[in-house]
Write a protein that holds these residues in place. Structure first.
Motif, PDB file in Angstrom:
ATOM      1  N   LEU A  82     -22.081 -18.327 -24.457  1.00 23.65           N
ATOM      2  CA  LEU A  82     -21.618 -17.693 -25.689  1.00 23.65           C
ATOM      3  C   LEU A  82     -22.746 -17.432 -26.680  1.00 23.65           C
ATOM      4  O   LEU A  82     -22.647 -16.520 -27.508  1.00 23.65           O
ATOM      5  N   LEU A  83     -23.824 -18.219 -26.618  1.00 24.93           N
ATOM      6  CA  LEU A  83     -24.907 -18.091 -27.583  1.00 24.93           C
ATOM      7  C   LEU A  83     -25.797 -16.891 -27.269  1.00 24.93           C
ATOM      8  O   LEU A  83     -26.197 -16.694 -26.121  1.00 24.93           O
ATOM      9  N   SER A  84     -26.096 -16.115 -28.279  1.00 27.33           N
ATOM     10  CA  SER A  84     -27.061 -15.026 -28.098  1.00 27.33           C
ATOM     11  C   SER A  84     -28.480 -15.575 -28.092  1.00 27.33           C
ATOM     12  O   SER A  84     -29.389 -14.975 -27.512  1.00 27.33           O
ATOM     13  N   ASP A  85     -28.697 -16.713 -28.738  1.00 26.91           N
ATOM     14  CA  ASP A  85     -29.993 -17.385 -28.744  1.00 26.91           C
ATOM     15  C   ASP A  85     -29.768 -18.855 -28.420  1.00 26.91           C
ATOM     16  O   ASP A  85     -29.304 -19.633 -29.258  1.00 26.91           O
TER      17      ASP A  85
ATOM     18  N   LYS B 230     -14.762  -8.416  -8.955  1.00 31.14           N
ATOM     19  CA  LYS B 230     -15.291  -9.769  -9.140  1.00 31.14           C
ATOM     20  C   LYS B 230     -14.785 -10.306 -10.474  1.00 31.14           C
ATOM     21  O   LYS B 230     -14.213  -9.587 -11.282  1.00 31.14           O
ATOM     22  N   PHE B 231     -14.988 -11.602 -10.692  1.00 35.08           N
ATOM     23  CA  PHE B 231     -14.694 -12.177 -11.993  1.00 35.08           C
ATOM     24  C   PHE B 231     -15.858 -11.850 -12.928  1.00 35.08           C
ATOM     25  O   PHE B 231     -16.941 -11.483 -12.493  1.00 35.08           O
ATOM     26  N   TYR B 232     -15.621 -12.002 -14.200  1.00 36.10           N
ATOM     27  CA  TYR B 232     -16.701 -11.772 -15.148  1.00 36.10           C
ATOM     28  C   TYR B 232     -17.877 -12.684 -14.823  1.00 36.10           C
ATOM     29  O   TYR B 232     -17.698 -13.851 -14.456  1.00 36.10           O
ATOM     30  N   SER B 233     -19.095 -12.155 -14.955  1.00 35.80           N
ATOM     31  CA  SER B 233     -20.271 -12.998 -14.728  1.00 35.80           C
ATOM     32  C   SER B 233     -20.297 -14.155 -15.719  1.00 35.80           C
ATOM     33  O   SER B 233     -20.810 -15.234 -15.430  1.00 35.80           O
TER      34      SER B 233
ATOM     35  N   LYS C 144     -15.771 -14.976 -21.062  1.00 36.89           N
ATOM     36  CA  LYS C 144     -15.110 -13.721 -21.438  1.00 36.89           C
ATOM     37  C   LYS C 144     -13.654 -13.718 -20.984  1.00 36.89           C
ATOM     38  O   LYS C 144     -12.766 -13.242 -21.694  1.00 36.89           O
ATOM     39  N   LEU C 145     -13.396 -14.264 -19.805  1.00 37.26           N
ATOM     40  CA  LEU C 145     -12.022 -14.361 -19.312  1.00 37.26           C
ATOM     41  C   LEU C 145     -11.206 -15.306 -20.187  1.00 37.26           C
ATOM     42  O   LEU C 145     -10.052 -15.017 -20.523  1.00 37.26           O
TER      43      LEU C 145
ATOM     44  N   GLY D 106      -7.880 -14.513 -22.411  1.00 33.67           N
ATOM     45  CA  GLY D 106      -6.660 -15.290 -22.222  1.00 33.67           C
ATOM     46  C   GLY D 106      -6.130 -15.836 -23.540  1.00 33.67           C
ATOM     47  O   GLY D 106      -4.923 -15.786 -23.803  1.00 33.67           O
ATOM     48  N   LEU D 107      -7.019 -16.337 -24.390  1.00 35.34           N
ATOM     49  CA  LEU D 107      -6.602 -16.844 -25.693  1.00 35.34           C
ATOM     50  C   LEU D 107      -6.079 -15.719 -26.581  1.00 35.34           C
ATOM     51  O   LEU D 107      -5.073 -15.874 -27.276  1.00 35.34           O
ATOM     52  N   GLU D 108      -6.754 -14.584 -26.564  1.00 35.67           N
ATOM     53  CA  GLU D 108      -6.297 -13.443 -27.365  1.00 35.67           C
ATOM     54  C   GLU D 108      -4.914 -12.995 -26.913  1.00 35.67           C
ATOM     55  O   GLU D 108      -4.042 -12.668 -27.729  1.00 35.67           O
TER      56      GLU D 108
END
Length: 810
Positions: free
Chosen positions: A532-535, A386-389, A393-394, A398-400
């Motif tokens: 992206l936010l943890s909170d 599957k793709f990442y949930s 992250k994908l 890709g940028l990296e």
């Protein structure tokens, strides 16, 4: 006798001052001293007399051996060789024979060197033929086009996909030519393209096809990777002819004969990968070579427009992004190659493509249109099925890959000012550019002066230096592209959205971000930011506060919101009140244009299941979706929720053919098993309720065929409804609305004006986005989540009353 291959090494040591007395003695042996007899130097197969050519050049203690002396000696030796006849010249009877001899000699080497390729995400090289998908070429380079920015923006914004950037400036899909077919023009080509677009693989395919005799069998193919030529060609002064002497094991005269007759196909890969003085020398030699041998076909690859000056006598073409058939073909080749089993590969391919082409993965499809990024996407799917949930992250990977790993994997060194920036600093710059443009109404296209100013502003450099940085980003990463002359965009809208999200995650400027929640093009940015936010609590609270302010000063709208709140409370079913409020708001004000993606469904999945069962039944029953079908679906469950006494009201209405009833239970079961039209499970009570309602509205029984009828197999049970529905649905719809107005208080005397309707539409869509964000982040505080849902679509006075009560309790 000393051999020629020792001479360059000795001369280099002398030039550096690292020579020994033994080196000087060796040179004396080569060239002699003073009036000694002429020296004979054995160079390959040639015995060369160089005494006269050396003239007054001396060595050792009598005269320092300068760089000019070294070059003069080397040139003298070359001139002597040129005067000599090859020792095997008698064996060569024609250029045709010479070409075939060389083709035979280098055949296995070409296959060994270029018959395989690396596959990103896989720790082994794979056969080129198993993975290659024919590259398409655009015969007009994007950055050479002259288009007005306003025209480009119109083409983009009116594109049905609203995401594809490759069609900008033309209004239609650009003409594509097969990469192998374009060789038939027999002209020199400068093939430009983004990093990872398949340029190297394309040249590998060309050289192996030529080597196999499938194209241009009258020519000797040669592929030179220019980043390797920096070292390999230095010893021959970057002379392509002298380099070919070594590769082909021919004399200079034979090489010039082959080239003079145009009997070679010369492929030069990665002009952008050679920089500085070496790069300038190599570019100069390529131009000289093209002028000297106009009959030779030369193909050079380079990242998009990264060369400083144009090459004369070269046609500029561009590698096209993958289209859908190429994406499908590449994925099939990728999984079959990696899985190593036909059945397993096909199964993986089917699953991958099915997910890739889902509507919710539109942004991933927009990204995976180059071989490198499609390979990354395939690798991610291969590992997990599957793709990442989290899509972010994908995008991060890709940028990296483009910012750092791609050049590193190819051992490419850059020498521009941009090279000294850390990856973090580069990401910060790109995020700054992304958000600067995204905050504008026209959020995609940069004028060159505009983007150069942003770069200079962020890095604290001059405009001239910022132009170099802009070109470096284009050449090294392909993340910014010149779409037309002096008009730039990000290579992918997906990357721009991700970078904007990164910017707000870093700055935590959620108050200013929330202002954008009414803009359609910001929706993906909000969803990525939430991921992206943890909170995410502060962002969600800020969004809710801004959305409520949209209607805070609208008295009539707040009065209407009070009415729908009252209607929701009057229902008899145990559903979330916010979801019921959403149903009434969308239905009465006609705010919902998506028959599936409703706001109420995002609030209460149980209610969504109830609605979907009704709508799905009606969709099948009436053969086509339309506004009347939607109205009737809402009409059904509103009545069901309130008191289920629908037939009382139906009998008071003058609906077409309303008097038909089944004679008995058997006829009812045979003629109206409507639950069969729903893919959702319906309880017995709901089945009976729906059948009673439908049968109150349908045409007479003669429209139906008995199951025992001979014509039953030839016609759908409900096939005869089409004619009746086409003739009566407008009147039928009006009667439904009449019932709603008279018996369900759904008409509401208030009619929103144009401005109020626009405010309500923005309010409704922003609340949909808020619920999408709330559902996207599982770590949201329960108290925040409950507060948002409980106060959704409430009038401002009631929200404030709840807030004051909460404050008093605390």
């Amino acid at each position: 006798m000393a051999q020629f291959e020792d001479l360059p090494i000795i001369l280099e040591r002398i030039a550096k001052g690292d020579h020994t007395e033994a080196d000087l003695q060796t040179l004396r042996d080569f060239f002699g001293e003073g009036d000694c007899s002429p020296s004979v130097l054995q160079v390959g197969k040639y015995a060369v007399n160089i005494q006269q050519a050396l003239g007054q050049i001396h060595i050792g203690d009598r005269l320092e051996l300068t760089e000019e002396n070294i070059q003069a000696i080397a040139q003298a030796i070359r001139e002597e060789i040129n005067k000599s006849e090859p020792s095997h010249s008698a064996e060569v009877t024609s250029v045709d024979e010479l070409v075939q001899q060389v083709r035979s000699r280098i055949h296995n080497d070409i296959q060994r060197l270029y018959g395989t390729m690396p596959l990103w995400g896989v720790d082994r090289w794979v056969p080129l033929g198993e993975l290659f998908v024919d590259v398409n070429i655009l015969e007009e380079v994007s950055s050479n086009r002259r288009s007005e920015l306003v025209d480009l923006w119109q083409d983009f914004s009116q594109n049905p996909s609203y995401r594809g950037l490759d069609r900008m400036g033309l209004g239609k899909e650009r003409q594509r030519v097969s990469g192998l077919k374009v060789l038939d023009r027999d002209t020199n080509l400068m093939v430009v393209g983004k990093p990872g677009s398949g340029k190297t693989t394309y040249l590998q395919r060309v050289v192996t096809e030529c080597n196999a005799g499938n194209l241009q069998t009258h020519r000797i193919p040669v592929l030179i990777r220019l980043r390797e030529f920096v070292e390999d060609g230095r010893e021959v002064g970057y002379s392509i002819e002298r380099y070919l002497e070594r590769c082909w094991q021919l004399s200079d005269q034979a090489v010039r004969l082959v080239l003079g007759e145009g009997r070679s196909l010369v492929l030069l890969d990665g002009l952008d990968e050679v920089t500085g003085a070496d790069g300038q020398a190599i570019a100069k030699q390529i131009k000289r070579f093209a002028r000297a041998y106009p009959q030779v076909q030369i193909i050079v690859t380079c990242r998009t427009q990264s060369q400083e000056s144009r090459f004369e006598r070269f046609d500029y073409v561009e590698v096209a992004d993958f289209n859908e058939p190429q994406v499908r073909a590449f994925a099939e080749h990728w999984f079959q190659t990696v899985c190593g089993d036909l059945t397993a590969g096909q199964a993986k391919t089917t699953a991958f493509l099915e997910q890739l082409f889902r509507e919710e993965n539109k942004s991933i499809r927009e990204l995976a249109i180059t071989p490198i990024l499609l390979s990354l996407t395939c690798a991610v799917f291969h590992q997990s099925g599957k793709f990442y949930s989290k899509r972010s992250k994908l995008y991060e990977e890709g940028l990296e890959l483009l910012l750092e790993q791609w050049d590193k994997s190819r051992e490419i060194e850059r020498d521009e000012i941009y090279r000294d920036l850390s990856v973090e600093r580069k990401l910060g710059l790109l995020s700054y550019l992304a958000v600067k443009k995204f905050e504008q109404e026209q959020y995609v296209l940069f004028e060159q002066a505009e983007i150069e100013e942003y770069i200079a502003e962020f890095l604290g450099i001059g405009l001239r230096e910022s132009r170099g940085v802009l070109r470096a980003i284009e050449a090294q990463h392909g993340l910014l592209l010149e779409r037309s002359q002096k008009v730039w965009t990000f290579s992918h809208l997906t990357f721009q959205e991700y970078l904007v999200a990164q910017w707000f995650c870093a700055t935590k400027d959620f108050e200013n971000m929330s202002i954008q929640c009414i803009n359609k093009h910001w929706q993906e940015v909000f969803l990525l930011t939430i991921e992206l936010l943890s909170d995410a609590n502060n962002l969600l609270a800020s969004m809710k506060n801004y959305i409520d302010k949209l209607v805070a000063n609208e008295l009539e709208i707040n009065s209407f919101l009070s009415w729908i709140s009252h209607k929701a409370k009057a229902t008899k079913e145990n559903y979330k009140l916010a979801a019921l409020r959403a149903i009434f708001l969308a239905f009465v004000q006609n705010l919902e244009n998506d028959p599936v993606n409703h706001l109420f469904a995002k609030i209460d999945q149980n209610l969504n299941s109830e609605y979907r069962s009704l709508y799905d039944l009606l969709y099948g029953f009436f053969s086509r979706p339309n506004s009347s079908t939607y109205d009737f679906a809402v009409f059904l469950f509103i009545n069901k929720f309130e008191d289920k006494k629908i037939n009382i009201h139906l009998q008071k209405a003058d609906l077409p053919n309303r008097n038909w009833r089944p004679d008995d239970e058997a006829e009812f079961e045979r003629s109206a098993p409507l639950c069969l039209y729903s893919t959702y499970p319906l309880d017995v009570e709901t089945n009976q309720y729906i059948n009673n309602v439908i049968l109150s509205l349908l045409p007479p029984s003669e429209y139906y065929l008995s199951k025992d009828s001979p014509a039953y197999e030839q016609h759908s049970r409900w096939g005869y409804l089409d004619d009746w529905w086409a003739a009566n649905h407008d009147d039928w719809s009006r009667q439904i609305h009449l019932i709603l107005d008279n018996h369900r208080d759904l008409g509401s005397n208030w009619q929103a004006n144009w401005k109020q309707k626009q405010i309500l539409q923005n309010y409704y869509e922003a609340n949909k986005l808020l619920m999408d964000c709330l559902n996207r982040n599982a770590s949201v505080n329960y108290g925040v989540q409950r507060e948002i849902v409980d106060t959704l679509l409430l009038p401002i006075a009631e929200i404030e009353k709840r807030s004051h009560k909460k404050t008093d309790n605390n």
